[in-house]
Design a protein around this motif. Structure first.
Motif, PDB file in Angstrom:
ATOM      1  N   ALA A 206       0.649  -1.256  -0.006  1.00 34.39           N
ATOM      2  CA  ALA A 206      -0.259  -0.139  -0.076  1.00 34.39           C
ATOM      3  C   ALA A 206       0.884   1.214  -0.177  1.00 34.39           C
ATOM      4  N   ALA A 207       0.133   2.392  -0.177  1.00 39.73           N
ATOM      5  CA  ALA A 207       0.791   3.820  -0.101  1.00 39.73           C
ATOM      6  C   ALA A 207       0.190   4.780   0.531  1.00 39.73           C
ATOM      7  N   ASP A 208       0.766   5.517   1.336  1.00 38.94           N
ATOM      8  CA  ASP A 208      -0.301   6.535   1.936  1.00 38.94           C
ATOM      9  C   ASP A 208      -0.845   7.547   1.207  1.00 38.94           C
ATOM     10  N   PRO A 209      -1.971   8.205   1.250  1.00 41.39           N
ATOM     11  CA  PRO A 209      -2.696   9.054   0.616  1.00 41.39           C
ATOM     12  C   PRO A 209      -1.768  10.389   0.429  1.00 41.39           C
ATOM     13  N   PHE A 210      -0.686  10.485  -0.196  1.00 42.33           N
ATOM     14  CA  PHE A 210      -0.062  11.994  -0.264  1.00 42.33           C
ATOM     15  C   PHE A 210      -0.587  12.700  -0.934  1.00 42.33           C
ATOM     16  N   PHE A 211      -0.526  13.905  -0.741  1.00 41.59           N
ATOM     17  CA  PHE A 211      -1.385  14.991  -1.170  1.00 41.59           C
ATOM     18  C   PHE A 211      -0.658  15.564  -2.421  1.00 41.59           C
ATOM     19  N   GLY A 212      -1.456  15.886  -3.522  1.00 35.75           N
ATOM     20  CA  GLY A 212      -0.955  16.487  -4.760  1.00 35.75           C
ATOM     21  C   GLY A 212      -0.212  15.678  -5.813  1.00 35.75           C
ATOM     22  N   ARG A 213       0.286  16.523  -6.730  1.00 40.95           N
ATOM     23  CA  ARG A 213       1.219  15.924  -7.804  1.00 40.95           C
ATOM     24  C   ARG A 213       2.427  15.364  -7.191  1.00 40.95           C
ATOM     25  N   ALA A 214       3.087  15.922  -6.415  1.00 44.22           N
ATOM     26  CA  ALA A 214       4.301  15.445  -5.803  1.00 44.22           C
ATOM     27  C   ALA A 214       4.023  14.237  -5.041  1.00 44.22           C
ATOM     28  N   GLY A 215       2.920  14.058  -4.433  1.00 44.32           N
ATOM     29  CA  GLY A 215       2.454  13.004  -3.630  1.00 44.32           C
ATOM     30  C   GLY A 215       2.377  11.599  -4.385  1.00 44.32           C
ATOM     31  N   LYS A 216       1.962  11.737  -5.769  1.00 43.17           N
ATOM     32  CA  LYS A 216       1.950  10.626  -6.609  1.00 43.17           C
ATOM     33  C   LYS A 216       3.398   9.930  -6.539  1.00 43.17           C
ATOM     34  N   MET A 217       4.301  10.834  -6.589  1.00 41.10           N
ATOM     35  CA  MET A 217       5.820  10.323  -7.012  1.00 41.10           C
ATOM     36  C   MET A 217       5.996   9.553  -5.505  1.00 41.10           C
ATOM     37  N   LEU A 218       5.627  10.286  -4.256  1.00 37.40           N
ATOM     38  CA  LEU A 218       6.239   9.462  -3.190  1.00 37.40           C
ATOM     39  C   LEU A 218       5.440   8.363  -2.971  1.00 37.40           C
ATOM     40  N   ALA A 219       4.063   8.353  -3.340  1.00 34.25           N
ATOM     41  CA  ALA A 219       3.399   7.033  -3.363  1.00 34.25           C
ATOM     42  C   ALA A 219       3.793   5.756  -4.051  1.00 34.25           C
ATOM     43  N   ALA A 220       4.388   6.241  -5.234  1.00 37.93           N
ATOM     44  CA  ALA A 220       5.095   5.424  -6.058  1.00 37.93           C
ATOM     45  C   ALA A 220       6.307   4.747  -5.467  1.00 37.93           C
ATOM     46  N   GLY A 221       7.162   5.570  -4.682  1.00 40.37           N
ATOM     47  CA  GLY A 221       8.375   5.086  -4.234  1.00 40.37           C
ATOM     48  C   GLY A 221       8.284   4.275  -3.063  1.00 40.37           C
ATOM     49  N   GLU A 224       7.057   0.610  -4.519  1.00 40.29           N
ATOM     50  CA  GLU A 224       8.336   0.245  -5.113  1.00 40.29           C
ATOM     51  C   GLU A 224       9.366  -0.363  -3.844  1.00 40.29           C
ATOM     52  N   GLN A 225       9.390   0.541  -2.793  1.00 39.05           N
ATOM     53  CA  GLN A 225      10.301  -0.088  -1.900  1.00 39.05           C
ATOM     54  C   GLN A 225       9.553  -1.022  -0.770  1.00 39.05           C
ATOM     55  N   LYS A 226       8.289  -1.187  -1.050  1.00 40.45           N
ATOM     56  CA  LYS A 226       7.483  -1.961  -0.032  1.00 40.45           C
ATOM     57  C   LYS A 226       7.636  -1.576   1.269  1.00 40.45           C
ATOM     58  N   LEU A 227       7.408  -0.375   1.650  1.00 43.73           N
ATOM     59  CA  LEU A 227       7.569   0.269   2.924  1.00 43.73           C
ATOM     60  C   LEU A 227       6.047   0.174   3.677  1.00 43.73           C
ATOM     61  N   LYS A 228       5.035  -0.018   2.950  1.00 44.24           N
ATOM     62  CA  LYS A 228       3.825  -0.027   3.699  1.00 44.24           C
ATOM     63  C   LYS A 228       2.879  -1.219   3.270  1.00 44.24           C
ATOM     64  N   PHE A 229       2.438  -1.777   4.200  1.00 49.48           N
ATOM     65  CA  PHE A 229       1.317  -3.011   3.838  1.00 49.48           C
ATOM     66  C   PHE A 229       0.196  -3.006   4.608  1.00 49.48           C
ATOM     67  N   GLU A 230      -0.882  -3.292   4.034  1.00 55.07           N
ATOM     68  CA  GLU A 230      -2.247  -3.209   4.809  1.00 55.07           C
ATOM     69  C   GLU A 230      -2.971  -4.566   4.646  1.00 55.07           C
ATOM     70  N   VAL A 231      -3.635  -4.530   5.648  1.00 57.41           N
ATOM     71  CA  VAL A 231      -4.711  -5.761   5.664  1.00 57.41           C
ATOM     72  C   VAL A 231      -6.068  -5.266   5.368  1.00 57.41           C
ATOM     73  N   LEU A 232      -6.548  -5.911   4.377  1.00 55.44           N
ATOM     74  CA  LEU A 232      -7.819  -5.406   3.877  1.00 55.44           C
ATOM     75  C   LEU A 232      -9.003  -6.336   4.029  1.00 55.44           C
ATOM     76  N   ILE A 233      -9.999  -5.746   4.624  1.00 54.58           N
ATOM     77  CA  ILE A 233     -11.171  -6.680   4.531  1.00 54.58           C
ATOM     78  C   ILE A 233     -12.474  -6.251   4.007  1.00 54.58           C
ATOM     79  N   PRO A 234     -13.359  -6.853   3.281  1.00 52.89           N
ATOM     80  CA  PRO A 234     -14.477  -6.305   2.630  1.00 52.89           C
ATOM     81  C   PRO A 234     -15.466  -6.126   3.691  1.00 52.89           C
ATOM     82  N   ILE A 235     -15.924  -4.656   3.774  1.00 53.66           N
ATOM     83  CA  ILE A 235     -16.865  -4.192   4.538  1.00 53.66           C
ATOM     84  C   ILE A 235     -18.252  -3.875   3.730  1.00 53.66           C
ATOM     85  N   LEU A 236     -17.902  -3.099   2.657  1.00 54.01           N
ATOM     86  CA  LEU A 236     -18.812  -2.613   1.732  1.00 54.01           C
ATOM     87  C   LEU A 236     -18.534  -3.624   0.596  1.00 54.01           C
TER      88      LEU A 236
END
Ligand code: AMP
Ligand code: ZN
Length: 305
Positions: A206-221, A224-236
């Motif tokens: 996963a990636a954090d919801p970084f703000f703006g255009r620069a944020g898209k690059m941060l999220a991609a990085g 790529e570096q597998k810095l964030k994982f999330e456990v997802l559960i269907p609720i809706l």
């Protein structure tokens, strides 16, 4: 058994309210929790605390407000300016104060009569911890568990997206290898805990919801570096599955900002995991029904040992 079966966000919220699990309290994303909801939340939180327990895990409790300076130094306002809830208060004269009720009576805006205080609503349970680690950490680093109310300005009709909610976090500070191995171990353990509660949980990068255009690059990085994982559960059913827990590796970010060092003199690394307590509780009600008395015996035994 009273099922929770709505497929729309409004429908799910209404079902939670009808079952007495949630209580409407005004602003969107700031509803109240009923007694049964809270019983499950406390039981789930206690389960995580039991799993995190060991000789060296410290416990700390911070208030739901944080030093504005921490928000500034961590770059929060570059990454998430849209999520921040800053606290403003009145600091003027007697005469200036009288303008506030006048404006309110006239139905006019009055926010500009307030000024920023030195505190901001805590955006994640772990933030206030890092500055307390300034200096050299013990040989084995540090591990702490924290629970806090956190605030994010993301009003939504989805009951799973709150503005104020509680997070149970565990944070590890230490050498890079130790911290990364700890994060990976907890990622697997977190998934296993949620599956042991019969929740249809899946792990994803996963990636954090970084703000703006620069944020898209941060999220991609971050991906790529597998810095964030999330456990997802269907609720809706109509929406993608909901992130109920996150496992983050910050590398040396907080160590550098707050001057946290290992015995060797190198900058310490850190990782944290956060369980969204309300979201996990909603996933439990969604999956097992509105009445915990009728939940599977194995699930009840884990929550109420
Ligand atoms: P994060 O710091 O964004 O990784 O969030 C940690 C955990 O908090 C997530 O895994 C979610 O379970 C929970 N969470 C994040 N945002 C919200 C929200 N708006 N409402 C409720 N829970 C949330
Ligand atoms: Zn954290």
């Amino acid at each position: 058994m009273a099922g929770i079966s709505a497929s729309s966000a409004e429908g799910l919220y209404d079902e939670f309210v009808k079952a007495g699990l949630l209580i409407t309290a005004g602003p969107v994303g700031a509803f109240a929790r009923g007694a049964v909801f809270e019983q499950v939340l406390e039981a789930f939180d206690a389960l995580i605390v039991r799993r995190a327990a060991s000789d060296h895990v410290e416990t700390m409790t911070f208030p739901p407000v944080i030093d504005r300076a921490i928000i500034e130094r961590t770059g929060y306002m570059e990454s998430f300016p849209n999520l921040c809830g800053a606290i403003h208060s009145f600091a003027g004269s007697d005469r200036e104060a009288r303008a506030i009720p006048t404006r309110i009576a006239e139905g006019q805006a009055w926010g500009d009569l307030l000024s920023p205080t030195d505190v901001v609503l805590t955006p994640a349970a772990c933030y206030p911890f890092y500055p307390t680690c300034r200096g050299t950490v013990p040989a084995n680093g540090r591990e702490v568990t924290l629970r806090s109310w956190v605030y994010r300005q993301e009003p939504s009709i989805e009951p799973t997206r709150m503005r104020a909610f509680r997070m149970r976090e565990v944070v590890r500070i230490g050498a890079p290898d130790t911290v990364l191995a700890w994060r990976d171990q907890w990622r697997d353990r977190g998934l296993a805990i949620l599956r042991s509660l019969d929740l249809p949980a899946e792990l994803d990068i996963a990636a954090d919801p970084f703000f703006g255009r620069a944020g898209k690059m941060l999220a991609a990085g971050q991906i790529e570096q597998k810095l964030k994982f999330e456990v997802l559960i269907p609720i809706l059913p109509a929406l993608p599955p909901t992130a109920c827990a996150s496992f983050n590796y910050h590398q040396d970010k907080f160590g550098t900002i707050f001057g946290i060092r290992l015995l060797s003199g190198e900058t310490a690394h850190s990782a944290c995991l956060g369980f969204g307590l309300e979201r996990t509780v909603m996933a439990l009600f969604r999956t097992h029904g509105a009445d915990p008395a009728h939940w599977p015996a194995t699930v009840r035994a884990l929550l109420w040992p």
